[in-house]
Design an enzyme around this catalytic site. Structure first.
Site, short mmCIF file in Angstrom:
data_model
loop_
_atom_site.label_atom_id
_atom_site.label_comp_id
_atom_site.label_asym_id
_atom_site.label_seq_id
_atom_site.Cartn_x
_atom_site.Cartn_y
_atom_site.Cartn_z
N GLU A 162 0.91 -1.02 -0.08
CA GLU A 162 0.16 -0.04 0.04
C GLU A 162 0.91 1.46 -0.14
O GLU A 162 1.82 1.26 0.76
CB GLU A 162 -0.94 0.14 1.19
N ARG A 163 0.55 2.21 -0.86
CA ARG A 163 1.57 3.23 -1.23
C ARG A 163 2.98 3.05 -1.34
O ARG A 163 3.88 4.01 -0.76
CB ARG A 163 1.15 4.24 0.03
N GLU A 289 -10.81 4.72 8.80
CA GLU A 289 -11.08 4.33 7.49
C GLU A 289 -11.69 3.09 7.24
O GLU A 289 -10.99 2.04 6.60
CB GLU A 289 -9.64 4.53 6.73
N ASP A 368 -2.68 14.29 6.89
CA ASP A 368 -2.18 12.97 6.48
C ASP A 368 -1.04 13.17 5.48
O ASP A 368 -1.07 13.35 4.31
CB ASP A 368 -3.39 12.33 5.59
N GLU A 390 4.62 9.50 14.02
CA GLU A 390 4.71 8.49 12.54
C GLU A 390 4.99 9.51 11.25
O GLU A 390 4.12 10.52 11.31
CB GLU A 390 3.06 8.03 12.30
N GLU A 396 3.90 9.15 -0.73
CA GLU A 396 2.72 9.22 -1.00
C GLU A 396 2.35 10.54 -1.78
O GLU A 396 1.75 10.61 -2.80
CB GLU A 396 1.54 8.82 0.21
N GLU A 515 6.85 21.60 -3.15
CA GLU A 515 5.86 22.37 -2.75
C GLU A 515 5.35 23.40 -3.66
O GLU A 515 4.59 23.84 -3.78
CB GLU A 515 6.20 22.83 -1.29
N TRP A 545 -13.98 12.56 2.15
CA TRP A 545 -12.71 12.50 2.84
C TRP A 545 -12.32 13.59 3.73
O TRP A 545 -11.26 13.45 4.62
CB TRP A 545 -11.58 11.79 2.09
C1 GCU Z 1 -3.69 7.35 4.14
C2 GCU Z 1 -3.15 6.47 2.96
C3 GCU Z 1 -3.79 5.07 3.18
C4 GCU Z 1 -3.59 4.62 4.44
C5 GCU Z 1 -3.72 5.52 5.73
C6 GCU Z 1 -3.36 5.16 7.04
O1 GCU Z 1 -4.76 7.84 4.12
O2 GCU Z 1 -3.59 6.83 1.70
O3 GCU Z 1 -3.29 4.36 2.31
O4 GCU Z 1 -3.97 3.47 4.94
O5 GCU Z 1 -3.12 6.90 5.28
O6 GCU Z 1 -2.29 5.83 7.68
O7 GCU Z 1 -3.75 4.24 7.65
#
Ligand code: GCU
Length: 683
Positions: A162-163, A289, A368, A390, A396, A515, A545
């Site tokens: 993911e990402r 999410e 995010d 974090e 991303e 940026e 979102w």
């Molecule tokens: C962002 C990201 C997701 C990821 C999420 C997270 O939204 O796009 O892919 O799962 O962060 O940090 O949980």
């Protein structure tokens, strides 16, 4: 090999100076696997940089020979005992090390309290050689500042990441755990070399098969991964699915207060520790999410995490509980709900209710991982709760490793940010190193940017972010420029000034360049939905979102003030409240994050907002093209393959930056009707 390339040192003067010591390694018999890793690494580094096959001996010949002596303080190694004073030994913590040139005994001694400390000492010594430092009078004492220095892999068992922007997972293929242990071992080496001591090996979004990682179906193979990382001082963690008791446990609830559920987790944890006795703990994305969590049962996040913490406590395991909790089904028409507020609103009231082995993992910003956003106001706000930060190394929202974006300067700004939670010394770095509130656990976590691409990170220059993350986690005082220079020297050699300066300049200017041609003044997003690459100003404007810019014909930005906006500003403390509340004092780069202003609003720079948008976008494209030119000047100074890899990406970046420029400028010109003062082409 990334920064463990150990390129041969060209200067014979330097070689002459290093060689006598580096030809002999003196250790004492120690079977510890981490010490073996340390000795192996030392010989490897010496072989690469000096082309010397070092001898490894366990006692010194009668004819005293120059050597490198390595050993833990309790190993009865005569040279270690002779070199390090009692004061030095007590100054070295469990992962620290000391390096000292002992001229009397003609040795360079690397000493530590533990095998892991020794491994870090060896890597530090190799770094000195790789960056061309003198080793004649070394006297180094170093301890990592943060307790947990963690990597989060967002890898899935099907091999996807993911990402991820650097190929497939090195951990998994086709629903099985990899058998390519060499690659994992190389990764473990890389992590250890920058001081990383923990890794969660699966995505925080835990899908069907990964939910079974904590069953006998996968645990034996996971134990093999733990073995590899253990040899380099890296502890293994797993991300879990909060609904596991239902999905794999045959229960009909995952309610944290249900006694069967609690019992189930206790038994599960016992099972895990049987297979991995030094298992680190669990990483949890809950009620976030669409992931399951305690909210389903009307329980809060303290109740939710404490249940797991209780099961882990007898084994010294910890729960890392993410605070990325917000309403992801927001109605865009509703301007009172503010995603930026969510983490604080959910977690702050629970301060003091978490068990001692729970750590809250908080993203650096409240939204995010944008190229620019405020610092999360949760830092400093929870006096009685363990907290770690974090970061997102994987790019991303910062160019997806197709654009160069060296993130260390951004992270430094966050770490140095004063929360005003205490009278003095209340920067974010002091919250997350645990010193401000005396926390038992704290530290750094970050989402990894590696995959199975030959160069690990897709964009070769993105390696600098991984490198920099680890170095900062060990010592947040290091400066971004120094870290960049180190990475360049270790990767390309320490001798060519022009090369070092050129790459350093590329890295250090890259964040601001990125940026400048993307979303302006802290407003964020404006990317294509889902994959998040490339410009799409309204891509998320009418979505659920919670990520809006509210641009209309008069102005743009999110009003987060206390007086007229969402009230988010009130989550900050001390001087930060006034700083952000007032348009007059809010820093330009965050103006649209905190305020909705007319396009004609005059920034501190003296420009209007609209002219700033036009100017930065034109300028950003020119500077992106400049990066490409700078890199061209390095042709012939490194192997063609590496040169070409980066040249290709910088070409793509330069072209793609134009796409960003034209879409953003055209959008705002059409919205506002205000022409560019300099009459450049806007479509
Ligand atoms: C962002 C990201 C997701 C990821 C999420 C997270 O939204 O796009 O892919 O799962 O962060 O940090 O949980």
């Amino acid at each position: 090999k990334a920064w463990l390339e150990y390129p041969y040192i060209q200067s014979s003067a330097v070689i002459e100076c290093y060689s006598p010591w580096c030809s002999n390694i003196l250790t004492v018999k120690q079977d510890h696997p981490v010490i073996k890793s340390a000795v192996r690494e030392l010989t490897r580094g010496i072989q690469g940089m000096l082309d010397i096959e070092a001898t490894i001996a366990e006692s010194q010949d009668k004819d005293k020979q120059a050597c490198i002596a390595i050993g833990t303080f309790d190993s009865n190694h005569p040279l270690i005992t002779h070199t390090f004073s009692e004061a030095t030994r007590t100054a070295i913590g469990s992962e620290g090390y000391a390096i000292r040139t002992n001229t009397e005994k003609d040795c360079i001694a690397i000493g530590a309290s533990t095998p892991v400390g020794l491994l870090y000492g060896v890597f530090a010594f190799l770094r000195l050689l790789g960056t061309g430092q003198s080793i004649e009078t070394l006297d180094v004492v170093d301890n990592p500042v943060n307790l947990l220095r963690m990597m989060n892999q967002w890898d899935n068992i099907d091999g996807s990441i993911e990402r991820g922007y650097a190929g497939k997972s090195i951990f998994y293929t086709d629903n099985e755990i990899t058998e390519d242990f060499d690659r994992l071992q190389d990764y473990a080496r890389m992590l250890a070399s920058i001081g990383i001591n923990a890794i969660a090996i699966n995505n925080v979004n835990v899908h069907r098969f990964e939910t079974m990682f904590i069953t006998e179906r996968y645990l034996p193979d996971i134990a093999k991964i733990a073995d590899i990382f253990r040899n380099y001082g890296v502890k293994l963690f797993l991300s879990i699915n909060y609904a596991s008791p239902i999905e794999i446990g045959g229960l009909n609830t995952a309610d944290p207060l249900d006694s069967d559920v609690r019992q189930w987790w206790k038994a599960k944890v016992i099972e895990i520790y049987k297979v991995i006795p030094d298992f680190g703990g669990l990483l949890v994305k809950a009620d976030s999410e669409n992931r399951p969590g305690p909210f389903t049962y009307d329980r809060d996040h303290a109740e939710g995490s404490n249940m797991l913490a209780e099961a882990l406590l007898p084994f010294g395991g910890i729960v890392i509980w993410r605070c990325f909790v917000y309403n992801c089904k927001q109605d865009w028409r509703d301007r009172s709900t503010d995603r930026a507020r969510a983490a604080y609103d959910h977690f702050k009231p629970l301060d003091g209710q978490f068990m001692e082995n729970v750590i809250l993992q908080v993203k650096n910003g409240p939204m995010d991982f944008q190229v620019r956003e405020g610092v999360s106001p949760l830092f400093g706000a929870m006096k009685h709760t363990n907290m770690m930060i974090e970061f997102q190394i994987t790019q991303e929202y910062t160019g997806q490793q197709r654009h160069v974006c060296y993130l260390v300067p951004q992270w430094k700004e966050v770490l140095d940010f004063d929360t005003y939670a205490a009278d003095s010394g209340s920067s974010v770095k002091r919250v997350v190193d645990g010193s401000m509130y005396g926390n038992k656990y704290s530290g750094f976590a970050a989402v990894s940017n590696i995959g199975n691409d030959h160069n690990w990170t897709g964009h070769l220059l993105a390696q600098a972010n991984l490198y920099g993350y680890g170095r900062l986690a060990c010592n947040p005082e290091l400066i971004a420029e120094q870290i960049a220079k180190e990475w360049i020297m270790l990767t390309f050699g320490a001798e060519d000034e022009q090369l070092i300066n050129t790459i350093r300049e590329i890295l250090l200017t890259s964040w601001h360049i990125y940026e400048s041609y993307t979303s302006p003044l802290g407003v964020g997003w404006m990317v294509n939905p889902d994959h998040h690459y490339g410009p799409n100003v309204d891509g998320y404007e009418y979505s659920k979102w919670g990520t809006y810019h509210f641009a209309d014909l008069q102005g743009i930005g999110v009003d987060r003030t206390i007086k007229t906006g969402t009230g988010y500003v009130a989550q900050y403390q001390g001087a930060n409240v006034d700083l952000y509340e007032s348009v007059a004092t809010c820093p330009d780069e965050l103006l649209l994050f905190f305020h909705h202003v007319p396009y004609t609003h005059i920034l501190k720079s003296g420009k209007t907002v609209i002219q700033h948008i036009y100017d930065t976008h034109f300028d950003g494209v020119d500077r992106a093209a400049g990066l490409k030119e700078k890199w061209q000047s390095l042709k012939g100074k490194m192997d063609d393959s590496r040169h070409r890899q980066v040249a290709d990406r910088l070409n793509e970046q330069a072209l793609h930056a134009r796409e960003w420029r034209d879409i953003i400028n055209t959008y705002f010109y059409r919205k506002s009707g205000i022409p560019d003062e300099h009459q450049r082409t806007i479509y």
